[in-house]
Design an enzyme around this catalytic site. Sequence first.
Site, PDB file in Angstrom:
ATOM      1  N   LYS A  20       0.772  -1.278  -0.131  1.00 57.95           N
ATOM      2  CA  LYS A  20       0.005  -0.056  -0.122  1.00 57.95           C
ATOM      3  C   LYS A  20       0.942   1.286   0.075  1.00 57.95           C
ATOM      4  O   LYS A  20       0.595   2.286  -0.563  1.00 57.95           O
ATOM      5  CB  LYS A  20      -0.891   0.140   1.390  1.00 57.95           C
ATOM      6  N   LYS A  47      -5.201  -9.091  -6.962  1.00 58.90           N
ATOM      7  CA  LYS A  47      -6.473  -9.381  -6.381  1.00 58.90           C
ATOM      8  C   LYS A  47      -7.450  -8.407  -6.668  1.00 58.90           C
ATOM      9  O   LYS A  47      -6.769  -7.036  -7.200  1.00 58.90           O
ATOM     10  CB  LYS A  47      -6.059  -9.505  -5.046  1.00 58.90           C
ATOM     11  N   LYS A  79     -10.518  -2.600  -4.197  1.00 60.08           N
ATOM     12  CA  LYS A  79     -11.490  -1.147  -4.398  1.00 60.08           C
ATOM     13  C   LYS A  79     -10.566  -0.212  -5.069  1.00 60.08           C
ATOM     14  O   LYS A  79     -11.163   0.616  -5.462  1.00 60.08           O
ATOM     15  CB  LYS A  79     -11.442  -0.803  -2.884  1.00 60.08           C
TER      16      LYS A  79
END
Length: 339
Positions: free
Chosen positions: A118, A202, A205
């Site tokens: 992230k 994956k 969002k």
Amino acid sequence: MSDQGPHRKLVFSGVQPSGDLHLGNYLGAIKNWVPMQDDMPCLFCVVDLHALTNWIDPKELTQRTREIAAAYIACGIDPKRSSIFAQSRVSVHAELTWIFNCVARIGWLNRMTQFKEKAGKNSEKASVGLYDYPVLMAADILAYRATHVPVGEDQKQHLELTRDIAQKFNNDYGVPDFFPLPEPLILGPTPRVMSLRDGKAKMSKTDPSDYSRINLADSDDEIAQKVRKARTDPEPLPDTLAALEERPEADNLVGIYAALAGEPKETVLARFAGEPFSTFKPRLADLTVAVMGPIRARMEALLDDKAELDRILDAGAGKAAAIADPLMREVRRVVGLLG
Ligand code: AMP
Ligand code: TRP
């Protein structure tokens, strides 16, 4: 003594209100929560404090928190039996995080792969909150002495950290079994739903391509179109799991079908082996619309009555605080903040 020690069985899980909910959230997590309500008390949290770790527009955060609560209910969580609430409404989450910040080791956090993903290359610019995210997650779970945590596969490492924190707290303060060592439950044929555009990434969002995911809010037409455009290879569907595993995009679509139909991947293969994607995809699109369409409709109806949703969130926070507040008093006593 088992990992759970003397603790009663209790489920805790959560989703961040940081973007549109998608099929990965549903099949990897929320769908698996529904039957657990029959077996043990359950708390399902909208983890709004976690959503602050990356800047989010305040109005959007408020709106999305209600949306996630509506999605939980639309997917089958019963607010009469389970507590649905926003994390920030129970202050113990934040308070216990501080105690756990002083238990967790920097070396443990440095190993968290999700932070690395992230934060990307520029980790110096990431918020301290993003780095500390797994400690807040440990506090979420242990504030209720939760024993079972149903999540998608990407959360496994965070659950291991939670267990390490629980264990170290119990050891450091000489209180064996004070916290249970919670069990991750990674369930169903699709613990990791992949992007429709790339079988190796994956479904998430934050993927910039909306075609990479099916959102819970997508219309029937959008769903059908996304399934039609999903990336595949040119071969027909294989007849064995071993052959399927070598083809990530095919594996993903078969897994999605299996999870939506509630049957193992073998059964799906037995039905479609030898068929080209041009016949499989329309069947997958129909099934996805049949399952997700009613969920979307229920979600929209729930979002029409914000006052009722807020009442549900209030009641859920009350039930959650009734467990977490006394626990926090015990923690204060154990660490010496309270005589
Ligand atoms: P998040 O969207 O990161 O708040 O995730 C909420 C829940 O959905 C967690 O239990 C995740 O593990 C799960 N989840 C998120 N993305 C996926 C995915 N692509 N496949 C399976 N589970 C997922
Ligand atoms: N980190 C989880 C995710 O992004 C969300 C989450 C926060 C969570 N606290 C939790 C999940 C506690 C399970 C239990 O998917």
